[in-house]
Design a protein around this motif. Sequence first.
Motif, PDB file in Angstrom:
ATOM      1  N   LYS A   1       0.818  -1.208   0.000  1.00  0.00           N
ATOM      2  CA  LYS A   1       0.000   0.000   0.000  1.00  0.00           C
ATOM      3  C   LYS A   1       0.856   1.263   0.000  1.00  0.00           C
ATOM      4  CE  LYS A   1      -3.999  -1.910   2.467  1.00  0.00           C
ATOM      5  NZ  LYS A   1      -4.889  -1.737   3.646  1.00  0.00           N
ATOM      6  N   ARG A   2       2.076   1.131   0.517  1.00  0.00           N
ATOM      7  CA  ARG A   2       2.959   2.289   0.602  1.00  0.00           C
ATOM      8  C   ARG A   2       4.354   1.911   0.114  1.00  0.00           C
ATOM      9  NH1 ARG A   2       2.786   4.309   6.632  1.00  0.00           N
ATOM     10  NH2 ARG A   2       3.433   2.145   6.929  1.00  0.00           N
ATOM     11  N   THR A   3       5.114   2.914  -0.232  1.00  0.00           N
ATOM     12  CA  THR A   3       6.497   2.702  -0.658  1.00  0.00           C
ATOM     13  C   THR A   3       7.301   3.943  -0.308  1.00  0.00           C
ATOM     14  OG1 THR A   3       7.928   2.090  -2.520  1.00  0.00           O
ATOM     15  CG2 THR A   3       6.148   3.643  -2.975  1.00  0.00           C
TER      16      THR A   3
ATOM     17  N   ILE B   1       7.735   8.234   3.096  1.00  0.00           N
ATOM     18  CA  ILE B   1       6.693   7.277   2.726  1.00  0.00           C
ATOM     19  C   ILE B   1       5.710   7.918   1.755  1.00  0.00           C
ATOM     20  CG2 ILE B   1       4.830   5.817   3.574  1.00  0.00           C
ATOM     21  CD1 ILE B   1       7.580   4.859   4.373  1.00  0.00           C
ATOM     22  N   ARG B   2       5.394   7.175   0.708  1.00  0.00           N
ATOM     23  CA  ARG B   2       4.417   7.630  -0.286  1.00  0.00           C
ATOM     24  C   ARG B   2       3.316   6.581  -0.413  1.00  0.00           C
ATOM     25  NH1 ARG B   2       3.539   6.437  -5.540  1.00  0.00           N
ATOM     26  NH2 ARG B   2       5.458   5.219  -5.701  1.00  0.00           N
ATOM     27  N   LYS B   3       2.050   7.012  -0.337  1.00  0.00           N
ATOM     28  CA  LYS B   3       0.926   6.097  -0.510  1.00  0.00           C
ATOM     29  C   LYS B   3       0.778   5.737  -1.981  1.00  0.00           C
ATOM     30  CE  LYS B   3      -1.812   7.603   3.475  1.00  0.00           C
ATOM     31  NZ  LYS B   3      -3.129   8.159   3.920  1.00  0.00           N
ATOM     32  N   LYS B   4       0.475   4.470  -2.251  1.00  0.00           N
ATOM     33  CA  LYS B   4       0.292   4.007  -3.620  1.00  0.00           C
ATOM     34  C   LYS B   4      -1.197   3.971  -3.961  1.00  0.00           C
ATOM     35  CE  LYS B   4       3.019   0.545  -4.841  1.00  0.00           C
ATOM     36  NZ  LYS B   4       3.731  -0.764  -4.785  1.00  0.00           N
TER      37      LYS B   4
END
Length: 524
Positions: free
Chosen positions: A267-269, A278-281
Motif C-alpha cells: 500500500k505504501r512505498t 513514505i508515499r501512498k500508492k
Amino acid sequence: MNEKKVYRVGIYLRLSDEDQNKKNKLEVSESIKNQRHLLLEEIAKRKNFKLVDEYCDEDLSGAGTFRPEFERLISDCKKGKLDIILCKSQSRFSRDMEIIEKYLHNKFIEWNIRFISFSDNADTANIGNKKARQINGLVNEWYLEDVSNNIRSAFQSKMKVGEYISPFAPFGYEISKTDNNKLVIDYEATMIVQKIFHLYLNGLGFKAIANYLNQNSIPSPSFYKYQKGSNLNIISNKPREEIKWSTNAIKTILTNEVYIGHLVQGKRTTVSYKNHKIRKKEKEEWIKVENTHPAIIEKDLFENIQLALRERTKSIKKTGVIHNFSGKVFCLECHHLLRKKNSNTHEYLVCSLSQHNTNSCNNKSSIRYDMLEKIILKSINEKIKKFYNIEKLKKLQQSDSYWNSNIKVLERKKVLLTDRLSHTKKYLKCLYEDKVNNIITEEQFSELLQDYSNQVELYKAELQHINEKISLSGLGYTNNIFDEYQSFQKLNKIIVDTFIEKIWIGTINTKEKERKIKIQWNFH
C-alpha cells in the motif's frame, strides 16, 4: 604535509550489510575489528598522527545520511576538533554520491580536513585522484540502486505469492515460528479483535469501542506486543503502558481484510532508495492475495460492517453509540436527513432543515424513534415472510451442482466455528488460572467470563444453525439474503443496513392523522 605538525585523527568504522556475520547485535563484528586494526596500524606508522576519537556505526547502511556516529563525526569536524579522517574505504564513509560531493569535495575543504581511505587510495590531499573518488562514488551509488531494486523486486515476488513480508504481525496474529512469511493466530488477541467487531455490530462507534476497551484495562496493540517481547518501534512521548486504544486503531482493525484471511500489501512505498519518505500508492497498485492464512472474522460479518462504515454515519458524541437508523432516514419533502433528538420522555427523529428558521420545509412534525423501529421491524419481517419459501428453495437447490458448491461453504464455516469454539473454551480455562494466580482481578474475571461465555453460546448457536441447514440437504447458503433469515425479534444497525437503503418520512395528513413512510430496499 608538514611532518613536524601533529594531526588530530578520527577513524570512522561502519558495518556494511554484506559483513553482518555477528551472532547477535551486542557482539562486535569481525568486520569492525578488522577495520579498526587496519586503521590503528596506519596511525602507528605515522609519528605525527594522533588518534583523537573513534566513530563506529554498526548495523546501519551506508545509503542513509542519518547514522548517529556519522552525525557526531560531522559535528566534530565542523567544530574543528579533527584534522584527518581515516576510513578503510570511501564506501564505508558513504555510498551516496551526493554525500561524497558535499563533504569530501566541499565541506571538508572548507573546514581544512583531509579524508583518507586505504583500500581504494582515496586522499583529498591528492588533487590528481579526485576523478577516481568521483568514479568510486558513482559505482557505489549504482551498487546501492541495484541492491534497492533487487530488494524491491524480491518483496514484490513474495507479496504476489501471498507471503507476509512485514517483521511485525497485525494485532490478532503472530509471525509463524517456522516460516517468517506466514501468519498464525494469536488466540488471546483474537478474542479482542472479535469483541471489537461484535461491539460495532451492536451499534457502538469507534470512540465508544475504544473507551470500552480502555475502561476494561484491555492493552492497546502496541502495549500488547511490547508485553509479548516484540521490538516494535513506537513513536510516542508517552510510556508504552500509557498508550491507549484510539479511534484510529479501532477503524484500522474494522477495515483490515487480514482478519478474513486475505493479505493486502504494497500500500505504501518510499520515494527512492535515497529518499525514505513514505508515499501512498494507488489502490490499483496494491497486491492482494486471498486465503493466505486462517481467518478470525467471518466474511459475511466483515462485509456487513464495511457496508455500515460506508454509510459515513457519526456516533452520538456523549456515548459514542451509532443509532440503528443513522444515515438512513430522509425527509420526503426536502430530502434532507432526519436527526435524532432526545426529550425528557422519549427519543425522536426530526427533519434537519425544518429546525432552521426558514420556510424551506413544511415537514415540521417529528416521529418517535421507538415507533419507527416497530414499523421498520414489521416491514422487514413481512418482506421475509413474502420471499422466504422453504419448499421453493428445496426444489431450486436440488441440483448436484448447486448442492456441491454450497455445501462446501457450510462445511468450511462449520470447521472454522468448531475451531473457534475449541480455542474459546481453552481461553476460558486460562481465565481461571489467571484468576487463581492473581493476574487479573475478581471484577475483570467476572466481566471477561461473561464475555467469553456469551461467545461460546454464540458459536454453539451458529453451529446448530449450520448443522440444521446441512441436514436439510437441499437448503444451503445462497446470495439471497432472505435464505438466511425467517424473522427478527429486535433490530440492530447491521440488519437495517443489510435490508434497507433509505427510509423516507413524509408530512402528517391533517385529516387522517397519518404520515407517509416509504422504504427503499436494497433489493427489488
